[in-house]
Write an enzyme that holds these catalytic residues in place. Sequence first.
Site, PDB file in Angstrom:
ATOM      1  N   VAL A  18      78.928  49.033  37.918  1.00 15.03           N
ATOM      2  CA  VAL A  18      78.496  50.469  37.701  1.00 15.03           C
ATOM      3  C   VAL A  18      79.622  51.180  38.050  1.00 15.03           C
ATOM      4  O   VAL A  18      79.984  52.521  37.046  1.00 15.03           O
ATOM      5  CB  VAL A  18      77.353  51.112  38.737  1.00 15.03           C
ATOM      6  CG1 VAL A  18      77.188  52.520  38.555  1.00 15.03           C
ATOM      7  CG2 VAL A  18      76.068  50.152  38.233  1.00 15.03           C
ATOM      8  N   ASP A  36      87.149  51.093  46.573  1.00 16.78           N
ATOM      9  CA  ASP A  36      86.171  49.733  47.102  1.00 16.78           C
ATOM     10  C   ASP A  36      86.934  49.269  48.490  1.00 16.78           C
ATOM     11  O   ASP A  36      88.134  49.261  48.528  1.00 16.78           O
ATOM     12  CB  ASP A  36      86.630  48.753  45.880  1.00 16.78           C
ATOM     13  CG  ASP A  36      85.330  47.799  45.870  1.00 16.78           C
ATOM     14  OD1 ASP A  36      84.427  47.976  45.119  1.00 16.78           O
ATOM     15  OD2 ASP A  36      85.337  46.836  46.672  1.00 16.78           O
ATOM     16  N   CYS A 262      68.564  44.493  38.589  1.00 11.74           N
ATOM     17  CA  CYS A 262      67.770  45.318  38.261  1.00 11.74           C
ATOM     18  C   CYS A 262      66.482  44.869  38.083  1.00 11.74           C
ATOM     19  O   CYS A 262      65.594  45.269  39.087  1.00 11.74           O
ATOM     20  CB  CYS A 262      68.094  46.337  37.009  1.00 11.74           C
ATOM     21  SG  CYS A 262      69.763  47.113  37.236  1.00 11.74           S
TER      22      CYS A 262
END
Length: 426
Positions: A18, A36, A262
């Site tokens: 994402v 990150d 998801c």
Amino acid sequence: MINKIDELKLAVIGLGYVGLPLALAFEKKRSVIGFDIQKKRIEELLSGTDKNLESTNEELKNVRQLNFTSNEAELKSVNCYIITVPTPINEFKEPNLKPLFNASEIVGKFIKKGDLIIYESTVYPGCVEERCVPILEKFSKLNFNKDFFCGYSPERINPGDKNHTVSNIKKITSGSTKEIADLVDDLYNEIVTVGTHKAPSIKVAEAAKVIENTQRDLNIALINELSIFFNKMNIDTEAVLSAAESKWNFLPFKPGLVGGHCIGVDPYYLTYKAKSIGYDPKIILAGRELNDKMGDYVASQLIKEMKKKSIKISGAKILIMGLTFKENCADIRNSGVKNVIESLKNFNCNLDLYDPWVDKEDIKKTYDIHPKSSLNKNTYDGIIIAVAHDKFKTMGFNSIYDLCKKNNVIYDLKYLFTSNKIDLRL
């Protein structure tokens, strides 16, 4: 409070499936810090490598306004943080919000008066304001909606899909005040060419996201149940669906293994919240249970067919083609194929795994099996085509059939080939 989008200085927190595409999209418009916590991930991106295969070497090498870093101190210079970390489930199929809480803690150390924090991670309704905001307040010593503000714009990334990208997928936006909602909406309209849908509250946006994949999960569960029923009647499921799809309003879902970060996860976020407020969901969990058991069903069907052909099960050589949760992507998180593999191990079968998309170290780490880099002819008693990678279609049926011993079973879960060529299909 920030009043105009040209006052925003962005940081994207989390550079996975994402965050990286989002950072690259914003980079075309403005300066962005891509953060990150994994130094190895930053090193890969700086070298021009995205092991997720969502971005090319050329895209990464040509960034001009995107600074990749794992140094938290660099977050001091921004006033808008977009959090895109994963929100998985734990072994009890409950939300694992640790990555989200950790990201909130990191951001909370650096936010200043007037700053904006936007969440993109999939959560249940109420999570941002009830769980994340208190963390931001604790570490910043600031007050929500007085000193800092929040937005929620759920991700709609489709891994492996080069047609539906950040810029051409309509985006839901929301904010903790009307003014912030307008600001968040203006920001995303900067990169989304097809426009946005501004939700009236953060909770509405959270709920909208989590039901998108819950709806898909239930529709696939229905088709999976029908395919089990039709197979018992020796009716070809694909033929039934093709006939039914001739009606304009029939929804074109297909049977299969349901996984991914998801569809296989989001329903549990919704049911967790439902139970926490005293409602016991029935339909959602029934669909989840059926889809979770499809791996066992696939394994049992293969074994049953092998027995019909008098193929010895213990020690049988079986090839699994495709390990990702969907075609043409490198994402093996929560893949439905994992249940098939675990079930076949219980039958003492010798398994070979093959997926040209996936990093070999990731496969070894996940399954404790060294994946195959190449395949030999006349080797397998059974083959399961689990994922519809284009590369498998290009191989063609004859090349796949040649991998088998004379007496064999080929199980095509994805309708890559016609029913007259295949022993089993869903």
